[in-house]
Design a protein around this motif. Structure first.
Motif, PDB file in Angstrom:
ATOM      1  N   PRO A  10      48.990  34.781  47.354  1.00 21.53           N
ATOM      2  CA  PRO A  10      48.482  35.469  46.152  1.00 21.53           C
ATOM      3  C   PRO A  10      47.176  34.896  45.614  1.00 21.53           C
ATOM      4  O   PRO A  10      46.358  35.631  45.066  1.00 21.53           O
ATOM      5  CB  PRO A  10      49.617  35.313  45.135  1.00 21.53           C
ATOM      6  N   PHE A  11      46.959  33.593  45.792  1.00 25.09           N
ATOM      7  CA  PHE A  11      45.730  32.974  45.276  1.00 25.09           C
ATOM      8  C   PHE A  11      44.478  33.568  45.927  1.00 25.09           C
ATOM      9  O   PHE A  11      43.417  33.581  45.318  1.00 25.09           O
ATOM     10  CB  PHE A  11      45.777  31.460  45.491  1.00 25.09           C
ATOM     11  N   THR A  12      44.585  34.071  47.163  1.00 22.72           N
ATOM     12  CA  THR A  12      43.405  34.652  47.826  1.00 22.72           C
ATOM     13  C   THR A  12      42.975  35.951  47.161  1.00 22.72           C
ATOM     14  O   THR A  12      41.820  36.354  47.276  1.00 22.72           O
ATOM     15  CB  THR A  12      43.658  34.908  49.326  1.00 22.72           C
ATOM     16  N   TRP A  13      43.900  36.613  46.479  1.00 26.07           N
ATOM     17  CA  TRP A  13      43.588  37.860  45.777  1.00 26.07           C
ATOM     18  C   TRP A  13      43.059  37.597  44.368  1.00 26.07           C
ATOM     19  O   TRP A  13      42.644  38.516  43.674  1.00 26.07           O
ATOM     20  CB  TRP A  13      44.833  38.758  45.725  1.00 26.07           C
ATOM     21  N   ASP A  14      43.054  36.342  43.934  1.00 26.55           N
ATOM     22  CA  ASP A  14      42.589  35.977  42.595  1.00 26.55           C
ATOM     23  C   ASP A  14      41.121  35.589  42.565  1.00 26.55           C
ATOM     24  O   ASP A  14      40.573  35.315  41.498  1.00 26.55           O
ATOM     25  CB  ASP A  14      43.406  34.791  42.055  1.00 26.55           C
ATOM     26  N   VAL A  15      40.483  35.531  43.742  1.00 25.25           N
ATOM     27  CA  VAL A  15      39.113  35.031  43.844  1.00 25.25           C
ATOM     28  C   VAL A  15      38.235  36.066  44.535  1.00 25.25           C
ATOM     29  O   VAL A  15      38.639  36.669  45.524  1.00 25.25           O
ATOM     30  CB  VAL A  15      39.088  33.719  44.666  1.00 25.25           C
ATOM     31  N   VAL A  16      37.032  36.259  43.999  1.00 26.08           N
ATOM     32  CA  VAL A  16      36.056  37.140  44.637  1.00 26.08           C
ATOM     33  C   VAL A  16      34.774  36.347  44.852  1.00 26.08           C
ATOM     34  O   VAL A  16      34.399  35.526  44.012  1.00 26.08           O
ATOM     35  CB  VAL A  16      35.802  38.421  43.804  1.00 26.08           C
ATOM     36  N   SER A  17      34.122  36.588  45.977  1.00 25.50           N
ATOM     37  CA  SER A  17      32.821  35.977  46.251  1.00 25.50           C
ATOM     38  C   SER A  17      31.759  37.061  46.256  1.00 25.50           C
ATOM     39  O   SER A  17      31.947  38.107  46.869  1.00 25.50           O
ATOM     40  CB  SER A  17      32.826  35.264  47.607  1.00 25.50           C
ATOM     41  N   LEU A  18      30.665  36.794  45.545  1.00 29.65           N
ATOM     42  CA  LEU A  18      29.533  37.719  45.481  1.00 29.65           C
ATOM     43  C   LEU A  18      28.264  36.932  45.743  1.00 29.65           C
ATOM     44  O   LEU A  18      28.098  35.830  45.222  1.00 29.65           O
ATOM     45  CB  LEU A  18      29.460  38.400  44.108  1.00 29.65           C
ATOM     46  N   ALA A  19      27.383  37.495  46.536  1.00 35.33           N
ATOM     47  CA  ALA A  19      26.111  36.843  46.871  1.00 35.33           C
ATOM     48  C   ALA A  19      26.351  35.454  47.458  1.00 35.33           C
ATOM     49  O   ALA A  19      25.604  34.518  47.187  1.00 35.33           O
ATOM     50  CB  ALA A  19      25.188  36.787  45.657  1.00 35.33           C
ATOM     51  N   GLY A  20      27.442  35.315  48.229  1.00 35.63           N
ATOM     52  CA  GLY A  20      27.721  34.048  48.890  1.00 35.63           C
ATOM     53  C   GLY A  20      28.337  32.978  48.010  1.00 35.63           C
ATOM     54  O   GLY A  20      28.491  31.842  48.443  1.00 35.63           O
ATOM     55  N   GLU A  21      28.671  33.316  46.770  1.00 36.59           N
ATOM     56  CA  GLU A  21      29.257  32.330  45.856  1.00 36.59           C
ATOM     57  C   GLU A  21      30.581  32.825  45.295  1.00 36.59           C
ATOM     58  O   GLU A  21      30.712  34.000  44.959  1.00 36.59           O
ATOM     59  CB  GLU A  21      28.312  32.061  44.677  1.00 36.59           C
ATOM     60  N   GLU A  22      31.521  31.892  45.171  1.00 40.94           N
ATOM     61  CA  GLU A  22      32.775  32.223  44.523  1.00 40.94           C
ATOM     62  C   GLU A  22      32.496  32.420  43.041  1.00 40.94           C
ATOM     63  O   GLU A  22      31.940  31.544  42.381  1.00 40.94           O
ATOM     64  CB  GLU A  22      33.769  31.088  44.736  1.00 40.94           C
ATOM     65  N   VAL A  23      32.874  33.575  42.518  1.00 40.93           N
ATOM     66  CA  VAL A  23      32.630  33.889  41.108  1.00 40.93           C
ATOM     67  C   VAL A  23      33.736  33.228  40.292  1.00 40.93           C
ATOM     68  O   VAL A  23      34.908  33.264  40.681  1.00 40.93           O
ATOM     69  CB  VAL A  23      32.593  35.421  40.896  1.00 40.93           C
ATOM     70  N   PRO A  24      33.384  32.580  39.173  1.00 34.79           N
ATOM     71  CA  PRO A  24      34.390  31.830  38.407  1.00 34.79           C
ATOM     72  C   PRO A  24      35.419  32.732  37.732  1.00 34.79           C
ATOM     73  O   PRO A  24      35.173  33.905  37.479  1.00 34.79           O
ATOM     74  CB  PRO A  24      33.549  31.097  37.357  1.00 34.79           C
ATOM     75  N   GLY A  25      36.564  32.127  37.441  1.00 39.27           N
ATOM     76  CA  GLY A  25      37.616  32.827  36.722  1.00 39.27           C
ATOM     77  C   GLY A  25      38.608  33.490  37.652  1.00 39.27           C
ATOM     78  O   GLY A  25      38.544  33.374  38.874  1.00 39.27           O
ATOM     79  N   LEU A  26      39.534  34.190  37.053  1.00 38.55           N
ATOM     80  CA  LEU A  26      40.554  34.948  37.767  1.00 38.55           C
ATOM     81  C   LEU A  26      40.023  36.357  37.971  1.00 38.55           C
ATOM     82  O   LEU A  26      39.674  37.043  37.009  1.00 38.55           O
ATOM     83  CB  LEU A  26      41.837  34.965  36.931  1.00 38.55           C
ATOM     84  N   ALA A  27      39.953  36.800  39.218  1.00 35.54           N
ATOM     85  CA  ALA A  27      39.346  38.095  39.525  1.00 35.54           C
ATOM     86  C   ALA A  27      40.404  39.165  39.782  1.00 35.54           C
ATOM     87  O   ALA A  27      41.417  38.910  40.438  1.00 35.54           O
ATOM     88  CB  ALA A  27      38.445  37.970  40.753  1.00 35.54           C
ATOM     89  N   LYS A  28      40.144  40.346  39.265  1.00 35.27           N
ATOM     90  CA  LYS A  28      40.958  41.532  39.546  1.00 35.27           C
ATOM     91  C   LYS A  28      39.991  42.568  40.107  1.00 35.27           C
ATOM     92  O   LYS A  28      39.006  42.919  39.449  1.00 35.27           O
ATOM     93  CB  LYS A  28      41.627  42.027  38.268  1.00 35.27           C
ATOM     94  N   VAL A  29      40.253  43.052  41.316  1.00 33.85           N
ATOM     95  CA  VAL A  29      39.325  43.951  41.997  1.00 33.85           C
ATOM     96  C   VAL A  29      39.992  45.304  42.212  1.00 33.85           C
ATOM     97  O   VAL A  29      41.104  45.385  42.736  1.00 33.85           O
ATOM     98  CB  VAL A  29      38.888  43.357  43.357  1.00 33.85           C
TER      99      VAL A  29
END
Length: 172
Positions: A10-29
């Motif tokens: 589940p932790f892999t679904w909580d993180v998004v990377s944009l422009a080659g960087e992990e975006v901070p916080g808990l992500a919902k896509v």
């Protein structure tokens, strides 16, 4: 390549990377892929002809939940890489990585909107939303198609262990 499930990892679904960087916080896509159809009605007749016009760029919404100073500082560092300020250049697509995006084959996005952080119902927890459109350049081929009928049940691929549509009970 097999994607991690939200059940097993589940932790892999909580993180998004944009422009080659992990975006901070808990992500919902959230992402929606659409196929454009031209619908042609015939006067005085039931039904109509459908012509497939091709896939449209997917629409994507990313909500980030931020709750500490480190995340807020990281957010301030990454936002300028996602969307240029007015008068400072032209936006360009950025690489995007998240299991939900990979599931739909989305690899690159134009960030079209970034909302201001707003407080959630939990005190001192903020969310901000990014709207994006998939970067999907037009290919130099004709993708229009007017089918005459749908695929037969026997032509529909079925995963091992599942019943084909012709052998299921619809419950009606």
């Amino acid at each position: 390549m097999s994607l991690p499930s939200w059940i097993d990892a589940p932790f892999t679904w909580d993180v998004v990377s944009l422009a080659g960087e992990e975006v901070p916080g808990l992500a919902k896509v959230k992402a929606t892929r659409k196929y454009k159809l031209d619908k042609k009605d015939q006067a005085g007749a039931d039904g109509g002809d459908l012509t497939g016009l091709g896939h449209m760029p997917a629409e994507v919404e990313i909500t980030l939940r931020i709750w500490n100073t480190g995340q807020f500082n990281d957010l301030q560092a990454v936002l300028p890489k996602l969307m240029v300020k007015p008068g400072k250049g032209v936006p360009s697509p950025v690489d995007a990585s998240h299991p939900a995006l990979a599931l739909l084959g989305i690899k690159s996005l134009y960030i079209t909107e970034i909302g201001a952080p707003t407080e959630t119902s939990t005190k001192h927890v903020y969310e901000l939303t990014l709207q994006a459109t998939e970067f999907l350049p037009v290919k130099k081929q004709n993708v229009t198609l007017t089918p005459t009928m749908s695929a037969a049940d026997s032509d529909v691929p079925v995963e091992p262990g599942l019943l084909p549509p012709s052998e299921t009970d619809t419950g009606l």
